[in-house]
Scaffold this motif. Structure first.
Motif, mmCIF file in Angstrom:
data_model
loop_
_atom_site.group_PDB
_atom_site.id
_atom_site.type_symbol
_atom_site.label_atom_id
_atom_site.label_comp_id
_atom_site.label_asym_id
_atom_site.label_seq_id
_atom_site.Cartn_x
_atom_site.Cartn_y
_atom_site.Cartn_z
ATOM 1 N N SER A 76 0.766 12.905 -3.361
ATOM 2 C CA SER A 76 0.524 11.513 -3.792
ATOM 3 C C SER A 76 1.714 10.642 -3.379
ATOM 4 O O SER A 76 2.859 11.121 -3.305
ATOM 5 C CB SER A 76 0.354 11.456 -5.305
ATOM 6 O OG SER A 76 1.602 11.660 -5.930
ATOM 7 N N PRO A 77 1.456 9.348 -3.140
ATOM 8 C CA PRO A 77 2.566 8.436 -2.818
ATOM 9 C C PRO A 77 3.600 8.384 -3.948
ATOM 10 O O PRO A 77 4.798 8.262 -3.683
ATOM 11 C CB PRO A 77 1.874 7.074 -2.671
ATOM 12 C CG PRO A 77 0.456 7.385 -2.338
ATOM 13 C CD PRO A 77 0.132 8.688 -3.018
ATOM 14 N N ALA A 78 3.156 8.509 -5.202
ATOM 15 C CA ALA A 78 4.109 8.447 -6.323
ATOM 16 C C ALA A 78 5.100 9.603 -6.239
ATOM 17 O O ALA A 78 6.312 9.422 -6.439
ATOM 18 C CB ALA A 78 3.358 8.482 -7.656
ATOM 19 N N LYS A 79 4.583 10.798 -5.938
ATOM 20 C CA LYS A 79 5.481 11.959 -5.836
ATOM 21 C C LYS A 79 6.452 11.767 -4.660
ATOM 22 O O LYS A 79 7.650 12.067 -4.779
ATOM 23 C CB LYS A 79 4.645 13.239 -5.668
ATOM 24 C CG LYS A 79 5.484 14.481 -5.747
ATOM 25 C CD LYS A 79 4.685 15.717 -6.062
ATOM 26 C CE LYS A 79 5.638 16.901 -6.192
ATOM 27 N NZ LYS A 79 4.973 18.184 -5.979
ATOM 28 N N ALA A 80 5.912 11.264 -3.559
ATOM 29 C CA ALA A 80 6.769 11.021 -2.385
ATOM 30 C C ALA A 80 7.878 10.024 -2.746
ATOM 31 O O ALA A 80 9.046 10.210 -2.392
ATOM 32 C CB ALA A 80 5.934 10.486 -1.227
ATOM 33 N N THR B 256 -2.314 8.337 1.784
ATOM 34 C CA THR B 256 -2.279 6.865 1.789
ATOM 35 C C THR B 256 -3.402 6.360 2.695
ATOM 36 O O THR B 256 -4.175 7.145 3.244
ATOM 37 C CB THR B 256 -0.934 6.349 2.345
ATOM 38 O OG1 THR B 256 -0.893 6.646 3.744
ATOM 39 C CG2 THR B 256 0.252 6.978 1.639
ATOM 40 N N ASN B 257 -3.402 5.052 2.895
ATOM 41 C CA ASN B 257 -4.454 4.447 3.732
ATOM 42 C C ASN B 257 -4.101 4.417 5.213
ATOM 43 O O ASN B 257 -4.840 3.825 6.004
ATOM 44 C CB ASN B 257 -4.697 3.001 3.268
ATOM 45 C CG ASN B 257 -5.426 2.984 1.944
ATOM 46 O OD1 ASN B 257 -6.240 3.866 1.669
ATOM 47 N ND2 ASN B 257 -5.128 1.993 1.123
ATOM 48 N N GLN C 22 -5.675 2.945 10.822
ATOM 49 C CA GLN C 22 -5.146 3.098 12.171
ATOM 50 C C GLN C 22 -6.160 2.736 13.249
ATOM 51 O O GLN C 22 -7.364 2.763 13.030
ATOM 52 C CB GLN C 22 -4.654 4.521 12.387
ATOM 53 C CG GLN C 22 -5.753 5.529 12.639
ATOM 54 C CD GLN C 22 -5.206 6.828 13.202
ATOM 55 O OE1 GLN C 22 -4.310 6.844 14.018
ATOM 56 N NE2 GLN C 22 -5.750 7.919 12.735
ATOM 57 N N GLU C 23 -5.631 2.430 14.430
ATOM 58 C CA GLU C 23 -6.494 2.230 15.599
ATOM 59 C C GLU C 23 -6.348 3.449 16.489
ATOM 60 O O GLU C 23 -5.457 4.280 16.295
ATOM 61 C CB GLU C 23 -6.081 0.959 16.313
ATOM 62 C CG GLU C 23 -6.395 -0.261 15.461
ATOM 63 C CD GLU C 23 -6.089 -1.568 16.160
ATOM 64 O OE1 GLU C 23 -5.902 -1.582 17.386
ATOM 65 O OE2 GLU C 23 -6.040 -2.579 15.443
ATOM 66 N N GLN C 24 -7.244 3.553 17.461
ATOM 67 C CA GLN C 24 -7.227 4.707 18.355
ATOM 68 C C GLN C 24 -7.792 4.293 19.708
ATOM 69 O O GLN C 24 -8.411 3.241 19.819
ATOM 70 C CB GLN C 24 -8.040 5.871 17.771
ATOM 71 C CG GLN C 24 -9.495 5.544 17.423
ATOM 72 C CD GLN C 24 -9.633 4.713 16.161
ATOM 73 O OE1 GLN C 24 -9.010 4.996 15.154
ATOM 74 N NE2 GLN C 24 -10.422 3.640 16.221
ATOM 75 N N VAL C 25 -7.596 5.143 20.712
ATOM 76 C CA VAL C 25 -8.160 4.840 22.036
ATOM 77 C C VAL C 25 -9.676 4.992 21.967
ATOM 78 O O VAL C 25 -10.200 5.662 21.061
ATOM 79 C CB VAL C 25 -7.589 5.759 23.148
ATOM 80 C CG1 VAL C 25 -6.097 5.542 23.329
ATOM 81 C CG2 VAL C 25 -7.888 7.230 22.866
ATOM 82 N N SER D 44 0.843 -1.208 0.000
ATOM 83 C CA SER D 44 0.000 0.000 0.000
ATOM 84 C C SER D 44 0.876 1.256 0.000
ATOM 85 O O SER D 44 2.084 1.177 0.241
ATOM 86 C CB SER D 44 -0.871 -0.032 1.272
ATOM 87 O OG SER D 44 -1.614 1.150 1.430
ATOM 88 N N GLY D 45 0.247 2.376 -0.309
ATOM 89 C CA GLY D 45 0.842 3.700 -0.073
ATOM 90 C C GLY D 45 2.244 3.932 -0.598
ATOM 91 O O GLY D 45 2.560 3.655 -1.767
ATOM 92 N N ILE D 46 3.096 4.445 0.270
ATOM 93 C CA ILE D 46 4.462 4.821 -0.122
ATOM 94 C C ILE D 46 5.264 3.581 -0.539
ATOM 95 O O ILE D 46 6.034 3.626 -1.501
ATOM 96 C CB ILE D 46 5.169 5.566 1.045
ATOM 97 C CG1 ILE D 46 4.401 6.850 1.397
ATOM 98 C CG2 ILE D 46 6.615 5.890 0.687
ATOM 99 C CD1 ILE D 46 4.886 7.542 2.676
ATOM 100 N N GLY D 47 5.068 2.472 0.161
ATOM 101 C CA GLY D 47 5.797 1.238 -0.158
ATOM 102 C C GLY D 47 5.452 0.741 -1.548
ATOM 103 O O GLY D 47 6.337 0.303 -2.301
#
Ligand code: NAP
Length: 272
Positions: A220-224, A192-193, A198-201, A16-19
């Motif tokens: 965008s992740p591509a630009k990053a 990204t996702n 994410q989780e939260q309290v 996903s995302g940046i990876g």
């Protein structure tokens, strides 16, 4: 020929995302890929994208918080390709909540993935990178590794720790004349996702958090990924991604410990 042609590159959290974007951009530049993730569906999609670029790819399920598995994975990648040149320790998770309300388990989970995952990936691949004679390790921190914000105590701790660890490693590689370059990456908001996953309290509205993140995360992740790869080519010690990262880094350095007031006010105004 590019800087990456023929090099073997490992990307964690590639589903996903940046990876994913890093994997695709590396494939376009002629690298051979070893990609891994806990999300096997996302990973298979990335694998298809990388193959469509004509690159060799080895895709594996890997939980970076499982040290023994990371060690075995590194040996497996080296055996498969005969060498390893680049390792992007990218896999990460987010978690939101005040420290008073977080459990130890919540903090452990973030540290296990975001910090220990990076430590395991670094230590597991380092001998292979040295052996290649042309290694580069790229650890993904965050702008939250440069300054803290309320509700991100665990994430801040992990990302500051990644930065400390990575900067020490760079110095050691230089002092000990090892053929391994080291780069620490600090992205600002990237679309990204991560916030959706994410989780939260208890009591924190997950959907509201994800909406706020989408408002603030512009790039965008591509630009990053392109900015990261440019930094790798130039052997940068630190890569900041996005105007938000540049502005906030300057702000924090100029204001010293007084930055906290400004950041707290910004967080309140934006309901973070
Ligand atoms: P993303 O879209 O959620 O991608 C992260 C990937 O890592 C997901 O596929 C995720 O799987 C995977 N992952 C989670 N835990 C894992 C584990 N234990 N082992 C292996 N893979 C795991 O997030 P992203 O925004 O691209 O994040 C990439 C990196 O950039 C992270 O280190 C993050 O902290 C950092 N970063 C992101 C931003 C931003 O604004 N997006 C800003 C600063 C820094 P699941 O989806 O199943 O969890």
């Amino acid at each position: 020929m590019t800087h990456f042609t023929g090099k073997v590159a490992v990307v964690t959290g590639a589903g996903s995302g940046i990876g994913r974007a890093l994997s695709v951009e590396l494939a376009r530049r002629g690298a051979k890929l070893a990609i891994c993730d806990v999300d096997t569906v996302g990973l298979a999609e990335t694998e298809a994208l990388v193959k469509a670029e004509g690159a060799d790819v080895k895709a594996d399920h890997l939980d970076v918080s499982q040290r023994e598995l990371v060690l075995a994975y590194a040996d497996g990648v080296a055996a498969h390709y005969g060498k390893v040149n680049l390792v992007f320790n990218n896999a990460g998770i987010a978690f939101t909540g005040n420290i008073e309300e977080m459990s130890f388990k919540d903090i452990d989970r973030v540290m296990d993935v975001d910090f220990w995952g990076v430590v395991s990936g670094t230590k597991a691949f380092l001998p292979h990178l040295v052996e290649s004679g042309d290694g580069h390790i790229i650890n993904i921190s965050s702008i939250f590794g440069l300054f803290s914000v309320p509700t991100q105590g665990a994430y801040n701790a992990a990302k500051f720790a990644v930065r400390g660890f990575t900067e020490a490693l760079r110095m050691e590689m230089i002092l000990n004349k090892r053929p391994v370059k080291v780069t620490c990456v600090h992205p600002g908001g990237i679309k990204t996702n991560i916030a959706k996953k994410q989780e939260q309290v208890e009591g924190v509205d997950h959907d509201q958090l994800a909406k706020q993140f989408d408002k603030l995360a512009r790039m965008s992740p591509a630009k990053a990924a392109n900015i990261i790869l440019k930094g790798v080519e130039k052997n940068k010690a630190r890569v900041l991604i996005g105007a938000d990262a540049w502005v906030l880094d300057k702000f924090v350095r100029l204001t010293g410990p007084r930055y906290a007031r400004g950041v707290a006010a910004f967080s309140k105004r934006n309901g973070l």
